[in-house]
Motif scaffolding. Structure first.
Motif, PDB file in Angstrom:
ATOM      1  N   LEU A 183      -1.798   2.938 -16.014  1.00  0.00           N
ATOM      2  CA  LEU A 183      -1.278   2.471 -17.201  1.00  0.00           C
ATOM      3  C   LEU A 183      -0.310   3.221 -17.796  1.00  0.00           C
ATOM      4  O   LEU A 183      -1.103   3.886 -18.584  1.00  0.00           O
ATOM      5  CB  LEU A 183      -1.799   1.105 -17.778  1.00  0.00           C
ATOM      6  CG  LEU A 183      -1.681   0.277 -19.490  1.00  0.00           C
ATOM      7  CD1 LEU A 183      -0.464  -0.407 -19.045  1.00  0.00           C
ATOM      8  CD2 LEU A 183      -2.319   0.053 -19.688  1.00  0.00           C
TER       9      LEU A 183
ATOM     10  N   GLU B  83       3.829  -0.777 -16.923  1.00  0.00           N
ATOM     11  CA  GLU B  83       2.630  -1.288 -16.317  1.00  0.00           C
ATOM     12  C   GLU B  83       2.815  -0.698 -15.099  1.00  0.00           C
ATOM     13  O   GLU B  83       3.790  -0.162 -14.207  1.00  0.00           O
ATOM     14  CB  GLU B  83       2.392  -2.490 -16.237  1.00  0.00           C
ATOM     15  CG  GLU B  83       2.128  -3.090 -17.425  1.00  0.00           C
ATOM     16  CD  GLU B  83       1.834  -4.896 -17.937  1.00  0.00           C
ATOM     17  OE1 GLU B  83       1.802  -5.153 -16.701  1.00  0.00           O
ATOM     18  OE2 GLU B  83       1.538  -4.893 -18.894  1.00  0.00           O
TER      19      GLU B  83
ATOM     20  N   TYR C  93       4.045  -0.039 -23.192  1.00  0.00           N
ATOM     21  CA  TYR C  93       3.921  -0.085 -21.481  1.00  0.00           C
ATOM     22  C   TYR C  93       4.723  -0.002 -20.524  1.00  0.00           C
ATOM     23  O   TYR C  93       5.461  -1.201 -20.685  1.00  0.00           O
ATOM     24  CB  TYR C  93       3.446  -1.473 -22.169  1.00  0.00           C
ATOM     25  CG  TYR C  93       1.314  -1.262 -23.184  1.00  0.00           C
ATOM     26  CD1 TYR C  93       0.013  -0.294 -23.479  1.00  0.00           C
ATOM     27  CD2 TYR C  93       2.104  -1.362 -23.793  1.00  0.00           C
ATOM     28  CE1 TYR C  93      -0.409  -0.322 -24.502  1.00  0.00           C
ATOM     29  CE2 TYR C  93       1.454  -1.506 -25.346  1.00  0.00           C
ATOM     30  CZ  TYR C  93       0.089  -0.811 -24.904  1.00  0.00           C
ATOM     31  OH  TYR C  93      -0.454  -0.417 -26.516  1.00  0.00           O
TER      32      TYR C  93
ATOM     33  N   SER D 121      -0.109  -8.307 -13.987  1.00  0.00           N
ATOM     34  CA  SER D 121      -0.225  -8.134 -15.107  1.00  0.00           C
ATOM     35  C   SER D 121      -0.775  -8.770 -15.934  1.00  0.00           C
ATOM     36  O   SER D 121      -2.237  -8.298 -16.989  1.00  0.00           O
ATOM     37  CB  SER D 121       1.347  -8.662 -15.918  1.00  0.00           C
ATOM     38  OG  SER D 121       1.383 -10.438 -15.641  1.00  0.00           O
TER      39      SER D 121
ATOM     40  N   VAL E  93      -3.813  -6.637 -16.429  1.00  0.00           N
ATOM     41  CA  VAL E  93      -3.376  -5.256 -17.512  1.00  0.00           C
ATOM     42  C   VAL E  93      -3.768  -5.807 -18.709  1.00  0.00           C
ATOM     43  O   VAL E  93      -4.894  -5.372 -19.295  1.00  0.00           O
ATOM     44  CB  VAL E  93      -2.064  -4.419 -16.891  1.00  0.00           C
ATOM     45  CG1 VAL E  93      -1.852  -4.026 -19.065  1.00  0.00           C
ATOM     46  CG2 VAL E  93      -2.036  -3.888 -16.113  1.00  0.00           C
ATOM     47  N   ARG E  94      -3.450  -7.599 -19.083  1.00  0.00           N
ATOM     48  CA  ARG E  94      -4.140  -8.042 -20.643  1.00  0.00           C
ATOM     49  C   ARG E  94      -5.696  -8.244 -20.098  1.00  0.00           C
ATOM     50  O   ARG E  94      -6.025  -7.819 -21.230  1.00  0.00           O
ATOM     51  CB  ARG E  94      -3.222  -9.343 -19.855  1.00  0.00           C
ATOM     52  CG  ARG E  94      -1.486  -9.328 -20.750  1.00  0.00           C
ATOM     53  CD  ARG E  94      -1.450 -10.600 -20.119  1.00  0.00           C
ATOM     54  NE  ARG E  94      -0.905 -11.383 -21.135  1.00  0.00           N
ATOM     55  CZ  ARG E  94      -0.167 -11.780 -22.354  1.00  0.00           C
ATOM     56  NH1 ARG E  94       0.938 -10.628 -22.437  1.00  0.00           N
ATOM     57  NH2 ARG E  94      -0.386 -12.241 -23.062  1.00  0.00           N
TER      58      ARG E  94
ATOM     59  N   ARG F 267       1.399   4.795 -21.951  1.00  0.00           N
ATOM     60  CA  ARG F 267       1.431   3.935 -22.815  1.00  0.00           C
ATOM     61  C   ARG F 267       2.378   5.353 -23.563  1.00  0.00           C
ATOM     62  O   ARG F 267       2.184   6.042 -23.282  1.00  0.00           O
ATOM     63  CB  ARG F 267       0.421   3.514 -23.894  1.00  0.00           C
ATOM     64  CG  ARG F 267       0.331   3.430 -25.662  1.00  0.00           C
ATOM     65  CD  ARG F 267      -0.700   3.066 -26.008  1.00  0.00           C
ATOM     66  NE  ARG F 267      -0.751   3.187 -27.150  1.00  0.00           N
ATOM     67  CZ  ARG F 267      -1.094   4.048 -28.565  1.00  0.00           C
ATOM     68  NH1 ARG F 267      -0.721   4.950 -27.910  1.00  0.00           N
ATOM     69  NH2 ARG F 267      -0.871   3.593 -29.398  1.00  0.00           N
TER      70      ARG F 267
ATOM     71  N   ARG G  45       7.201  -3.609 -14.205  1.00  0.00           N
ATOM     72  CA  ARG G  45       7.354  -4.428 -15.946  1.00  0.00           C
ATOM     73  C   ARG G  45       7.405  -3.376 -16.263  1.00  0.00           C
ATOM     74  O   ARG G  45       6.485  -2.031 -16.304  1.00  0.00           O
ATOM     75  CB  ARG G  45       6.553  -5.453 -15.440  1.00  0.00           C
ATOM     76  CG  ARG G  45       5.593  -5.813 -15.494  1.00  0.00           C
ATOM     77  CD  ARG G  45       4.481  -5.616 -14.638  1.00  0.00           C
ATOM     78  NE  ARG G  45       3.311  -5.350 -14.341  1.00  0.00           N
ATOM     79  CZ  ARG G  45       2.167  -5.206 -13.228  1.00  0.00           C
ATOM     80  NH1 ARG G  45       3.126  -4.737 -12.405  1.00  0.00           N
ATOM     81  NH2 ARG G  45       1.540  -5.334 -13.404  1.00  0.00           N
ATOM     82  N   CYS G  46       7.857  -3.191 -17.940  1.00  0.00           N
ATOM     83  CA  CYS G  46       7.762  -2.331 -19.303  1.00  0.00           C
ATOM     84  C   CYS G  46       7.649  -3.301 -19.847  1.00  0.00           C
ATOM     85  O   CYS G  46       8.277  -4.753 -20.322  1.00  0.00           O
ATOM     86  CB  CYS G  46       8.173  -1.525 -18.857  1.00  0.00           C
ATOM     87  SG  CYS G  46       9.868  -1.205 -19.941  1.00  0.00           S
TER      88      CYS G  46
ATOM     89  N   VAL H 167      -5.909   1.708 -14.401  1.00  0.00           N
ATOM     90  CA  VAL H 167      -6.357   0.455 -15.097  1.00  0.00           C
ATOM     91  C   VAL H 167      -6.697   0.019 -13.241  1.00  0.00           C
ATOM     92  O   VAL H 167      -6.235   0.619 -12.703  1.00  0.00           O
ATOM     93  CB  VAL H 167      -5.258  -0.522 -15.034  1.00  0.00           C
ATOM     94  CG1 VAL H 167      -3.746  -0.016 -14.802  1.00  0.00           C
ATOM     95  CG2 VAL H 167      -5.838  -2.064 -15.446  1.00  0.00           C
TER      96      VAL H 167
ATOM     97  N   ARG I 204      -6.972  -4.768 -21.050  1.00  0.00           N
ATOM     98  CA  ARG I 204      -6.528  -3.774 -22.640  1.00  0.00           C
ATOM     99  C   ARG I 204      -7.692  -5.371 -23.717  1.00  0.00           C
ATOM    100  O   ARG I 204      -8.467  -4.526 -24.290  1.00  0.00           O
ATOM    101  CB  ARG I 204      -5.403  -4.539 -22.481  1.00  0.00           C
ATOM    102  CG  ARG I 204      -4.421  -3.475 -21.966  1.00  0.00           C
ATOM    103  CD  ARG I 204      -2.844  -3.659 -22.440  1.00  0.00           C
ATOM    104  NE  ARG I 204      -2.624  -3.852 -23.752  1.00  0.00           N
ATOM    105  CZ  ARG I 204      -1.342  -4.518 -24.992  1.00  0.00           C
ATOM    106  NH1 ARG I 204      -0.896  -4.074 -24.061  1.00  0.00           N
ATOM    107  NH2 ARG I 204      -1.854  -3.443 -26.122  1.00  0.00           N
TER     108      ARG I 204
ATOM    109  N   ASP J 247       3.619 -11.786 -11.049  1.00  0.00           N
ATOM    110  CA  ASP J 247       2.316 -11.616 -10.878  1.00  0.00           C
ATOM    111  C   ASP J 247       2.453 -12.056  -9.105  1.00  0.00           C
ATOM    112  O   ASP J 247       1.349 -11.407  -8.244  1.00  0.00           O
ATOM    113  CB  ASP J 247       1.391 -12.541 -11.436  1.00  0.00           C
ATOM    114  CG  ASP J 247       1.149 -11.380 -12.616  1.00  0.00           C
ATOM    115  OD1 ASP J 247       1.765 -10.457 -12.631  1.00  0.00           O
ATOM    116  OD2 ASP J 247       0.985 -11.767 -13.472  1.00  0.00           O
TER     117      ASP J 247
END
Length: 284
Positions: free
Chosen positions: A255, A176, A174, A187, A190-191, A257, A165-166, A270, A194, A154
């Protein structure tokens, strides 16, 4: 063969008894009101074929195409810039191998690292990630992201390195957002987003941390792996060549999905998570 001046995806069709219509890149049809303009001359101009005399009516119609965004401003760069060609790839081979093949075909110079790879590997330090001076780092996991695995990665945008990344969580994967500059979505952001968006935040956090009990393992099919890596390769190609962004959410705030059972892709906005100010100290 004449070269089209129309943007990719835009086409002009002659409709019997109704004149010309344009099919937009979004798949919609609109009637072209040519007025007194010569339709053959218009088609010649739109395909950069024989140069025809341009009168006022013809100029009006061509200008309408331009204002609607259906004429190309210029060719998209076809070569991957040398300064952004070195791409380091980490992760699970089921994803890193097709990604490397796609990036090579686009003109990049991918380098797959085996020392730090899968989701069960140790966290990599920032020095390890910057080894070889990559222009971008891509990390692909065929499983959830363990706590702390991407913490160092990061920090890559702060070093001038693009970060993509995925990862997979069961039948959902996901992709990203691209992080290419300080302040982009990481990341960790994103966490946090979510967790904040679901009432099952405790369960999701426990799922990420593990351990997890599961039945028969989910196997990434070739089409699913190809789709995931194609999304990453396209994002990286657009970043490298500074290509104009398509309609929809910007790549740095998107993001995606992917339902691996149906290969359906949904986009979700996001944003970065602002730093939390420290609590003021109490006088005492």
């Amino acid at each position: 063969m004449p070269r089209s001046r129309l943007v990719p995806g835009a086409e002009v069709v002659a409709v019997p008894g109704r004149g010309l219509a344009v099919r937009t890149p979004e798949g919609e049809f609109f009637t072209v009101r040519t007025g007194d303009a010569d339709e053959d001359a218009l088609l010649s101009l739109l395909t950069e074929g024989t140069i025809a005399p341009v009168d006022g009516e013809l100029e009006r119609v061509v200008r309408a195409f331009e204002e609607a965004g259906y004429l190309a401003e210029g060719p998209r760069p076809s070569l991957w810039p040398a300064a952004r060609r070195d791409v380091r790839i980490l992760g699970d081979p089921v994803l890193t191998e097709p990604l490397a093949a796609q990036l090579t075909a686009l003109g990049a110079r991918p380098r797959t690292t085996s020392a730090v790879t899968a989701s069960d590997g140790p966290p990599a330090g920032i020095g390890d990630l910057l080894d070889g001076n990559p222009a971008a780092v891509v990390w692909c996991l065929d499983g959830p992201v363990p706590d702390g695995l991407w913490d160092a990665a990061d920090r890559l945008p702060g070093h001038g390195v693009a970060w993509l990344r995925c990862h997979r969580e069961g039948w959902q994967a996901y992709v990203e957002p691209v992080a290419a500059a300080p302040g982009d979505v990481t990341s960790a952001h994103v966490r946090s987003r979510r967790l904040a968006a679901t009432p099952a935040h405790r369960e999701l956090a426990a799922y990420w941390s593990g351990p997890r009990t599961s039945g028969a393992p989910v196997r990434l099919s070739v089409p699913a792996a190809t789709l995931l890596t194609a999304l990453l390769a396209d994002d990286l190609d657009r970043w490298a060549t500074d290509a104009p962004a398509p309609a929809g959410l910007p790549a740095r705030r998107r993001l995606r999905r992917v339902d691996l059972r149906t290969l359906t892709v949904t986009e979700h906005p996001v944003l970065p998570v602002p730093d939390v100010a420290p609590m003021p100290k109490k006088d005492g």
